[in-house]
Design a protein around this motif. Structure first.
Motif, PDB file in Angstrom:
ATOM      1  N   LEU A 250      63.498  55.094  56.723  1.00 11.88           N
ATOM      2  CA  LEU A 250      64.106  55.051  58.077  1.00 11.88           C
ATOM      3  C   LEU A 250      65.628  54.796  57.724  1.00 11.88           C
ATOM      4  CD1 LEU A 250      63.173  54.551  61.035  1.00 11.88           C
ATOM      5  CD2 LEU A 250      63.371  52.111  60.414  1.00 11.88           C
ATOM      6  N   VAL A 252      68.941  53.188  59.662  1.00 14.24           N
ATOM      7  CA  VAL A 252      69.132  52.250  60.626  1.00 14.24           C
ATOM      8  C   VAL A 252      70.712  52.120  60.641  1.00 14.24           C
ATOM      9  CG1 VAL A 252      68.831  49.743  61.522  1.00 14.24           C
ATOM     10  CG2 VAL A 252      66.909  50.800  60.619  1.00 14.24           C
ATOM     11  N   PHE A 276      66.687  55.080  63.636  1.00 11.89           N
ATOM     12  CA  PHE A 276      66.229  54.255  64.566  1.00 11.89           C
ATOM     13  C   PHE A 276      67.475  53.833  65.612  1.00 11.89           C
ATOM     14  CE2 PHE A 276      65.656  49.983  66.402  1.00 11.89           C
ATOM     15  CZ  PHE A 276      64.385  49.895  66.811  1.00 11.89           C
ATOM     16  N   ASN A 278      68.635  51.939  69.313  1.00 14.70           N
ATOM     17  CA  ASN A 278      68.148  51.109  70.410  1.00 14.70           C
ATOM     18  C   ASN A 278      69.406  50.789  71.200  1.00 14.70           C
ATOM     19  OD1 ASN A 278      69.553  49.080  68.954  1.00 14.70           O
ATOM     20  ND2 ASN A 278      68.013  47.729  68.586  1.00 14.70           N
ATOM     21  N   ALA A 297      62.757  47.188  64.565  1.00 10.80           N
ATOM     22  CA  ALA A 297      62.156  48.291  63.741  1.00 10.80           C
ATOM     23  C   ALA A 297      60.787  47.865  63.087  1.00 10.80           C
ATOM     24  CB  ALA A 297      63.091  48.929  62.874  1.00 10.80           C
ATOM     25  N   ARG A 302      57.778  50.051  62.833  1.00  9.52           N
ATOM     26  CA  ARG A 302      58.300  51.319  62.668  1.00  9.52           C
ATOM     27  C   ARG A 302      58.800  51.067  61.062  1.00  9.52           C
ATOM     28  NH1 ARG A 302      62.479  54.851  65.941  1.00  9.52           N
ATOM     29  NH2 ARG A 302      62.286  56.219  63.845  1.00  9.52           N
TER      30      ARG A 302
END
Ligand code: ACO
Length: 327
Positions: A250, A252, A276, A278, A297, A302
């Motif tokens: 992932l 971020v 990720f 948001n 997350a 996730r």
């Protein structure tokens, strides 16, 4: 070998939401412009009386609870922020008092939007050196307090919020911070700065009337630095650990602009499913952005234990930074 393992995480954003529609009634902008240029749809704004240390303490309380540690176990508090409660004492000292972390030293880290990763790096070094075992790292900003709501080029971008992690010395396995990578390049005050209120431009009636206590930013210039430097610092972290982008579970990134995130991901060959995002709900919360995103997350499932997560950020300074963490 010792690793700085994240054993607790929390975040907090103020209740009040400011939508693009509402902003369109304050300045000459539109939901269409903001969404298509930035990806942001709404942001949280602190009501008057709510301070940076309040948000930091709320996020930290949640993180410490999840860690299972006692308050007395925390030995150091680091707060990455450019919007401290006041010039001094530091916001981290105020958080120390609010939470009763009686055994903790405390100081703030000023590194623009890279404040959380810079703080994480300092914490990791203290743990690796053996100086401390348990450290609270907070990234938090109330950018609404330094935003000019008559300037449409900046006021649509920013929001308020913060997140916190508790790091502990892990001698058992390789879960924790694998590496951190920090950079800076001064001389960019013309691109992103809040110039008034310090020794350079002390507060005066003139600075107030010129709106010099607010963020001034040349967005399109910063955009170009952001895409190039974020790609480079992400690659630095991946290469340092002998990994390839495909090994990262992932990514971020700092939540500043969806176009910056997409451009960086494309340059790194990361599919967007592994990124990720948001920012549509929070805007750019500066140092708050990465810990808020990590918290979401993790708590949404996730980000799972043992996975590799890459984080990166760029901000005022310029400063930019990255880290790879085995969660
Ligand atoms: N609504 C409508 N029009 C707008 C708005 C707005 N809110 N803001 C600017 N415009 C106009 C401009 O006036 C300009 O009009 P003109 O062509 O008639 O002169 C036009 O839109 C284009 O402006 P640009 O600034 O070139 O727009 P751009 O596509 O570059 O997007 C943005 C601007 C969103 C700020 C982008 O440049 C960006 O995200 N930059 C990076 C910001 C960033 O990464 N910050 C991170 C650090 S922040 C920190 O550390 C606190």
């Amino acid at each position: 070998m010792v690793y700085s393992k994240i054993i607790g995480i929390g975040s907090f954003v103020p209740e009040k939401v400011l939508t693009n529609e509402e902003l369109s009634s304050i300045v000459n902008t539109s939901d269409e412009w903001i969404t298509s240029r930035t990806g942001i749809r709404e942001r949280h704004i602190a009501e008057s009386g709510l301070t940076t240390s309040d948000i930091a303490a709320a996020a930290a309380k949640e993180a410490i609870k999840l860690s299972g540690l006692n308050l007395a176990d925390i030995e150091l508090i680091l707060v990455g922020t450019v919007t401290p409660d006041m010039a001094f004492p530091s916001t981290s000292c105020i958080v120390q008092g609010k939470l009763g972390l009686t055994n903790a030293a405390a100081f703030d880290v000023s590194a623009g939007c890279s404040g959380f990763i810079y703080s994480l790096s300092i914490a990791d070094s203290f743990i690796k050196s053996g100086k401390y075992k348990n450290i609270l790292v907070i990234g938090v900003d109330l950018l609404s307090r330094i935003t000019d709501y008559t300037d449409r080029s900046t006021c649509v971008l920013f929001g308020d919020g913060g997140g916190a992690v508790v790091l502990t010395a892990n001698f058992e396995n390789d879960r924790g911070v694998l590496s951190t990578h920090l950079h800076s390049e001064g001389g960019h005050n013309d691109i992103l700065a809040l110039q008034a209120g310090g020794s350079f431009m002390p507060t005066s009636l003139e600075t107030l009337s010129n709106h010099e206590h607010y963020i001034k930013m040349k967005g399109s210039e910063l955009f170009r630095y952001a895409v190039n430097y974020l790609k480079a610092v992400a690659e630095e972290a991946i290469n340092f650990n002998g990994l390839t982008p495909g090994d990262i579970d992932l990514f971020v990134p700092h939540q500043a602009n969806i176009r910056i995130i997409e451009a960086t991901a494309k340059k790194l060959h990361f599919p967007m499913e592994k990124v990720f995002v948001n920012l549509e709900r929070y805007g750019n919360t500066s140092s708050g952005s990465i810990p808020i995103a990590l918290d979401e997350a993790y708590k949404s499932g996730r980000l799972k234990e043992g996975q590799l997560v890459l984080i990166d950020a760029i901000g005022a300074g310029l400063t930019w930074a990255s880290s790879i963490i085995r969660w």
